[in-house]
Design a protein around this motif. Structure first.
Motif, PDB file in Angstrom:
ATOM      1  N   VAL A   1       7.058  -7.047 -10.242  1.00  0.00           N
ATOM      2  CA  VAL A   1       6.776  -5.975  -9.291  1.00  0.00           C
ATOM      3  C   VAL A   1       5.285  -6.015  -8.980  1.00  0.00           C
ATOM      4  N   TYR A   2       4.977  -6.091  -7.693  1.00  0.00           N
ATOM      5  CA  TYR A   2       3.600  -6.221  -7.224  1.00  0.00           C
ATOM      6  C   TYR A   2       3.090  -4.875  -6.753  1.00  0.00           C
ATOM      7  N   SER A   3       1.861  -4.545  -7.152  1.00  0.00           N
ATOM      8  CA  SER A   3       1.227  -3.328  -6.659  1.00  0.00           C
ATOM      9  C   SER A   3      -0.187  -3.672  -6.203  1.00  0.00           C
ATOM     10  N   LEU A   4      -0.616  -3.013  -5.164  1.00  0.00           N
ATOM     11  CA  LEU A   4      -1.939  -3.244  -4.605  1.00  0.00           C
ATOM     12  C   LEU A   4      -3.001  -2.706  -5.564  1.00  0.00           C
ATOM     13  N   ASN A   5      -4.012  -3.509  -5.856  1.00  0.00           N
ATOM     14  CA  ASN A   5      -5.111  -3.048  -6.706  1.00  0.00           C
ATOM     15  C   ASN A   5      -6.350  -2.818  -5.829  1.00  0.00           C
TER      16      ASN A   5
ATOM     17  N   ALA B   1       0.835  -1.209   0.000  1.00  0.00           N
ATOM     18  CA  ALA B   1       0.000   0.000   0.000  1.00  0.00           C
ATOM     19  C   ALA B   1       0.868   1.257   0.000  1.00  0.00           C
ATOM     20  N   VAL B   2       2.086   1.141   0.506  1.00  0.00           N
ATOM     21  CA  VAL B   2       3.008   2.280   0.532  1.00  0.00           C
ATOM     22  C   VAL B   2       3.565   2.523  -0.864  1.00  0.00           C
ATOM     23  N   ARG B   3       4.029   1.432  -1.501  1.00  0.00           N
ATOM     24  CA  ARG B   3       4.521   1.535  -2.878  1.00  0.00           C
ATOM     25  C   ARG B   3       4.737   0.132  -3.439  1.00  0.00           C
ATOM     26  N   PRO B   4       4.673  -0.015  -4.758  1.00  0.00           N
ATOM     27  CA  PRO B   4       4.911  -1.321  -5.381  1.00  0.00           C
ATOM     28  C   PRO B   4       6.311  -1.843  -5.035  1.00  0.00           C
ATOM     29  N   ALA B   5       6.442  -3.166  -5.060  1.00  0.00           N
ATOM     30  CA  ALA B   5       7.732  -3.772  -4.722  1.00  0.00           C
ATOM     31  C   ALA B   5       7.817  -5.171  -5.312  1.00  0.00           C
ATOM     32  N   TYR B   6       9.034  -5.661  -5.428  1.00  0.00           N
ATOM     33  CA  TYR B   6       9.262  -7.038  -5.851  1.00  0.00           C
ATOM     34  C   TYR B   6       9.577  -7.875  -4.614  1.00  0.00           C
ATOM     35  N   GLY B   7       9.617  -9.190  -4.780  1.00  0.00           N
ATOM     36  CA  GLY B   7       9.724 -10.106  -3.645  1.00  0.00           C
ATOM     37  C   GLY B   7      10.861  -9.826  -2.690  1.00  0.00           C
TER      38      GLY B   7
END
Length: 111
Positions: free
Chosen positions: A76-80, A22-28
């Protein structure tokens, strides 16, 4: 990390990862590093990667493949929207539990 803490963490790790995203997208690996910065030093990278697969399958995150300077592209994962709703539900449940546990703790006569 004690067994009780490990079991408690298992039940909350998804919400914690969603909060990080929720703060920012990130990878594992970046998520694992952020967790370690927060004191969760014993969480294995494999645990995070398995969790990321689950939340991706449940449609809680969007995934973008980004070129990496070292090796294959990173996911890179981002919250939807669905992930935001799941995180909101996590925080509502967390607040409910924390309040009740706090009341029990305050009423503990052994303190």
């Amino acid at each position: 990390m004690g067994k009780q803490l490990t079991e408690m963490l298992k039940g909350t790790l998804e919400g914690i990862v969603l909060a990080i995203l929720a703060v920012r997208p990130a990878y594992g690996y970046e998520i694992t590093a952020r967790l370690r910065e927060q004191g969760f030093v014993e969480i294995a990278e494999g645990t995070i990667y398995a969790l990321l697969v689950r939340i991706e399958q449940r449609g809680l995150v969007d995934v973008e493949r980004v070129t990496s300077e070292k090796g294959p592209p990173r996911k890179v994962y981002s919250l939807n929207t669905e992930g935001r709703a799941a995180l909101d539900e996590f925080w509502a449940n967390w607040n409910f539990l924390a309040e009740r546990i706090g009341q029990l703790h305050e009423g503990d006569s052994r303190r």
